[in-house]
Write an enzyme that holds these catalytic residues in place. Structure first.
Site: not given
Ligand code: FCB
Length: 459
Positions: A174, A360
């Protein structure tokens, strides 16, 4: 309890053979062991010690104590039936201040990777998930150009050590968050609030990615490399030309600012226009380096955003509108599985990476432990609906090759501390006891994994 009648029917067999199924974590959020085996402080150790920066005043000093409990945690991942595990490597365990690499830190990840392989879990390391050594921050961190060479050096050391067993590498987690939460709104470490610094940091993050790609390829036979981006579907609050233009600008900084240069299109002209003097310094050859061909794009998907024009607000004169009456998680994030499908289509159609992995996706709810169980029906429903959207997207021809649920464990949720639980496994932070939640049991049943899979529908 989840009402199974409302859940889409879904089976692992509906997905292609060889599909990657995993869970995701990151070093600072789970490892703890702050001072162990030569680890030096990261910017998150510094930031979380400052009053008022982390909601509950906590830090990752102990976190899930994963540094000591990793065999049990990998057993949980294997028990779920996943075939991959995404984790991150803590730069402050490998390098402090640019002196020689720390062997004990490398040894830890060596053991961890072997532990994954022994359990049939493909290791998916992320090289940077926000825990920059404080010593490098003291020299300007991501705002100083020298960082890109430091990153390449760190990546060189790590991939030489682990590359014989690990072909897939995620450079950055990110970049938007590193740059903007870290340097524009100051919500994350190092807590700076300055538009020009944020944009300069974003350029250095992207450049460091681009310089790391050939380093990884040189060290790792058959390497597969990509970055994990947090992307958001953006909609205008109304059809007015002002809102539409604001939404486009917001999309520019949220999404295109990262996607465009990674895919050789340079920085979006509309954003450069909007930020004017705050635009980053770019040297000759930078854009070519950033566009180094990669093997996949990682998508971290959480929520869509609705944007209205807001003259004078921020560099983009735009603001996020809070819509009433939509489903939200306990974090306030809108639940919109269709948004994930939309982004996957967009990445495929506009950028065409060879493969896309959802690196994610997950949800935060206020879980309660009742008689040793966690009945997190909402998280199960979130997971099922996102997987249904994923399957639909695959059926429509988008080359999605894997899915990593965030997260294996409840953990240190950055500025929210331990107040936000995202795990498929509940962690009692006082005793370090782990309890597989109903959502974890559902994932296990779906994947056909582990021992003692109940015959009756889970959750
Ligand atoms: C993302 C992050 C991860 C976690 C999630 C909920 O932005 O990459 O580390 O905190 O959110």
């Amino acid at each position: 309890m989840t009402n199974n009648a409302l859940m889409p029917a879904l089976a692992r067999a509906d997905f292609p053979p060889g599909f990657i199924w995993g869970t995701s974590t990151s070093s600072y959020q789970i490892e703890g062991a702050r001072h162990e085996d030569g680890r030096v402080d990261s910017i998150w150790d510094t930031f979380s010690a400052r009053p008022g920066r982390v909601r509950d005043g906590s830090s990752g000093t102990v976190a899930c104590d994963h540094y000591h409990r990793w065999p049990g945690d990998l057993d949980i991942a294997r028990g779920l039936g996943t075939n991959a595990y995404r984790f991150s490597i803590a730069w402050p365990r490998i390098f402090g201040d640019g002196a020689a690499p720390n062997t004990k830190g490398l040894d830890f990840y060596d053991r961890l990777v072997d532990g994954m392989l022994e359990r049939g879990l493909q290791p998916w390391p992320t090289l940077y998930h926000w825990d920059l050594p404080q010593a490098l921050q003291d020299r300007g961190g991501w705002m100083a150009r020298d960082i890109v060479h430091r990153f390449a050096q760190y990546v060189d050391v790590v991939t030489r050590r682990l590359g014989d067993r690990v072909p897939q590498w995620i450079t950055h987690n990110e970049p938007w968050c590193t740059a903007m939460h870290g340097h524009m709104d100051g919500m994350h470490a190092p807590g700076i609030r300055d538009v020009a610094s944020a944009l300069q940091a974003s350029h250095h993050v992207l450049l460091s990615h681009g310089l790391a790609v050939p380093v990884i390829r040189a060290n790792v036979p058959g390497a597969r490399v990509g970055a994990a981006l947090s992307l958001h579907p953006i909609r205008p609050a109304s059809e007015s030309p002002e809102d539409r233009a604001a939404a486009h600008r917001h999309d520019g900084l949220r999404n295109r600012w990262f996607l465009d240069p990674l895919f050789g299109k340079g920085y979006p002209a509309d954003v450069l226009d909007a930020v004017r003097d705050a635009a980053p310094r770019i040297e000759a050859g930078d854009l070519e380096a950033i566009a180094a061909p990669t093997d996949f794009t990682g998508l971290n998907y959480y929520f869509p955003e609705v944007i209205a024009a807001a003259p004078g607000e921020g560099p983009l004169h735009a603001r996020v509108v809070h819509r009433e009456g939509v489903e939200r998680t306990a974090f306030g994030w809108e639940v919109a599985p269709g948004g994930m499908a939309q982004l996957l289509h967009r990445i495929h159609a506009e950028y065409g990476p060879k493969a896309i992995y959802v690196t994610e996706n997950g949800s935060c709810y206020d879980d309660a432990v009742i008689d040793g169980q966690v009945h997190d029906a909402q998280r199960t429903s979130y997971l099922v609906r996102h997987l249904a959207a994923l399957k639909h997207t695959l059926d429509e021809g988008v080359p999605v090759a894997g899915y990593f649920a965030w997260s294996l464990l409840d953990n240190f949720e950055w500025a929210e501390g331990y107040t936000r639980r995202f795990g498929l496994t509940h962690v009692d932070f006082a005793t370090q006891q782990r309890i597989l939640k109903d959502s974890g049991k559902w994932y296990r049943q779906f994947l056909g994994g582990g021992e003692a899979v109940s015959k009756s529908p889970q959750a």
